[in-house]
Design an enzyme around this catalytic site. Sequence first.
Site, PDB file in Angstrom:
ATOM      1  N   GLU A 160       0.840  -1.192   0.000  1.00 40.29           N
ATOM      2  CA  GLU A 160       0.000   0.000   0.000  1.00 40.29           C
ATOM      3  C   GLU A 160       0.878   1.247   0.000  1.00 40.29           C
ATOM      4  O   GLU A 160       1.872   1.318   0.716  1.00 40.29           O
ATOM      5  CB  GLU A 160      -0.982   0.004   1.174  1.00 40.29           C
ATOM      6  CG  GLU A 160      -0.382  -0.115   2.546  1.00 40.29           C
ATOM      7  CD  GLU A 160      -1.457  -0.101   3.642  1.00 40.29           C
ATOM      8  OE1 GLU A 160      -2.643  -0.309   3.340  1.00 40.29           O
ATOM      9  OE2 GLU A 160      -1.078   0.117   4.810  1.00 40.29           O
ATOM     10  N   CYS A 161       0.518   2.193  -0.850  1.00 45.42           N
ATOM     11  CA  CYS A 161       1.226   3.463  -0.996  1.00 45.42           C
ATOM     12  C   CYS A 161       2.702   3.208  -1.337  1.00 45.42           C
ATOM     13  O   CYS A 161       3.006   2.772  -2.436  1.00 45.42           O
ATOM     14  CB  CYS A 161       1.059   4.320   0.249  1.00 45.42           C
ATOM     15  SG  CYS A 161       1.336   6.090  -0.089  1.00 45.42           S
ATOM     16  N   GLY A 162       3.626   3.450  -0.408  1.00 45.00           N
ATOM     17  CA  GLY A 162       5.025   3.209  -0.709  1.00 45.00           C
ATOM     18  C   GLY A 162       5.292   1.766  -1.099  1.00 45.00           C
ATOM     19  O   GLY A 162       6.109   1.494  -1.986  1.00 45.00           O
TER      20      GLY A 162
ATOM     21  N   THR B  13      -2.173  -0.978  -3.896  1.00 43.39           N
ATOM     22  CA  THR B  13      -2.975   0.228  -4.047  1.00 43.39           C
ATOM     23  C   THR B  13      -2.203   1.408  -3.482  1.00 43.39           C
ATOM     24  O   THR B  13      -1.316   1.238  -2.646  1.00 43.39           O
ATOM     25  CB  THR B  13      -4.314   0.142  -3.277  1.00 43.39           C
ATOM     26  OG1 THR B  13      -4.034   0.083  -1.868  1.00 43.39           O
ATOM     27  CG2 THR B  13      -5.118  -1.080  -3.683  1.00 43.39           C
TER      28      THR B  13
ATOM     29  N   TYR C 113       3.225  -0.167  -2.624  1.00 45.47           N
ATOM     30  CA  TYR C 113       2.714  -0.282  -3.993  1.00 45.47           C
ATOM     31  C   TYR C 113       3.742   0.229  -4.983  1.00 45.47           C
ATOM     32  O   TYR C 113       3.951  -0.364  -6.053  1.00 45.47           O
ATOM     33  CB  TYR C 113       1.408   0.505  -4.081  1.00 45.47           C
ATOM     34  CG  TYR C 113       0.776   0.610  -5.443  1.00 45.47           C
ATOM     35  CD1 TYR C 113       0.474  -0.523  -6.202  1.00 45.47           C
ATOM     36  CD2 TYR C 113       0.436   1.854  -5.971  1.00 45.47           C
ATOM     37  CE1 TYR C 113      -0.140  -0.409  -7.441  1.00 45.47           C
ATOM     38  CE2 TYR C 113      -0.174   1.972  -7.205  1.00 45.47           C
ATOM     39  CZ  TYR C 113      -0.464   0.840  -7.942  1.00 45.47           C
ATOM     40  OH  TYR C 113      -1.079   0.951  -9.168  1.00 45.47           O
TER      41      TYR C 113
END
Length: 371
Positions: free
Chosen positions: A262-264, A363, A266
């Site tokens: 998630e975020c980083g 994501t 991802y």
Amino acid sequence: MPPSYLDTLVARAGRAAEVLVIEGAMGLFDGVPIPRRSGAAADLAARFGLPVVLVLDVYAQAQSAAAVARGFATFDPAVRVPGVILNRVAGERHRTLVFDAITACGMQVFGALPRDERIMLPERHLGLVQASEHVDLDTRLAALADLAERQLDIEAILAVAAPLPTAEPSNAHALPPPGQRIALAFDEAFSFVYPHVLEGWRGAGAEIVHFSPLADEPPPDRCDACWLPGGYPELYAGRLAAAQRFRTGLSRFAQTRSVHGECGGYMVLGQSLEDADGVTHAMTGLLGHATSFAKRKMQLGYREARLLSQSALGQAGEVVRGHEFHYATLVAAGDDEPLVDLADGQNRSLGPAGGRCGRVTGTFFHVIARA
């Protein structure tokens, strides 16, 4: 978050505490505007009947600060603001001008902190530099504690505290653990993971095993799921690109077990990451997208996601909630199937988002609860 889950988390946090402090993010009343404001610190204060101690930046203000304080105190009748702490006070004369004006409005002033560059904590694009990165953290905290004891009326602050309402615990909206034994990336590049998520996984019987991609560690083979949280991979892109054992081990892990970022996380699952200097670094390549921190655009807001297929986040068709906060952008979307159908906090469609390739998913948004 669903209100019943908020009740559960607050009750859990206060169970063994003498005092529970909810630290507000952004402004006191900043939240999703419709159908009514929600998601703001003020809404938590109203729901749980908690008083608000307003920290007021009075730099370049005198009596006008009293108008600001009174505005906060009267803006929402359901939110009680008994008093303030003055921040960035220039000196005794400045403190007296502001103090007298605010107390004349019937509000308490719990103390004043001086304008002093030496006590400021450094920040970067996603907030404060993380506690784990300060080699002098204990010294900083001790100095701030000494300052608070000298400058603030701690007893008066504690005196306005209110008892927490009782609530029946419910884990109906907790995120299910993605596996029985979860490999969790955790170091300076991967650190944005919510404690309540980890507590929920442990409460459901899962074990969490830390490993460090920056130390070139692969996910432990004894684990049956891998989670790459957010953080600052854009600051360590070169080291992550050179971490061959991590990249090879993660690829081997993903052949038989789920991997979610998630975020980083991802960003690291993609093909490449362009750092702030415009240098492109190869990432793990387990998903088809590419990201850039050189081409920045802030994305910030609550998110609601309907899962398009079964994944580490839940079953197909389920809805999860979370938030998005990053400056990195997608420079290549890739051709992976989308993971979620996304909407913002006002239920406006943002379209398909994220990616899935085999057992690997990712994501940009951080998931916090089931809807």
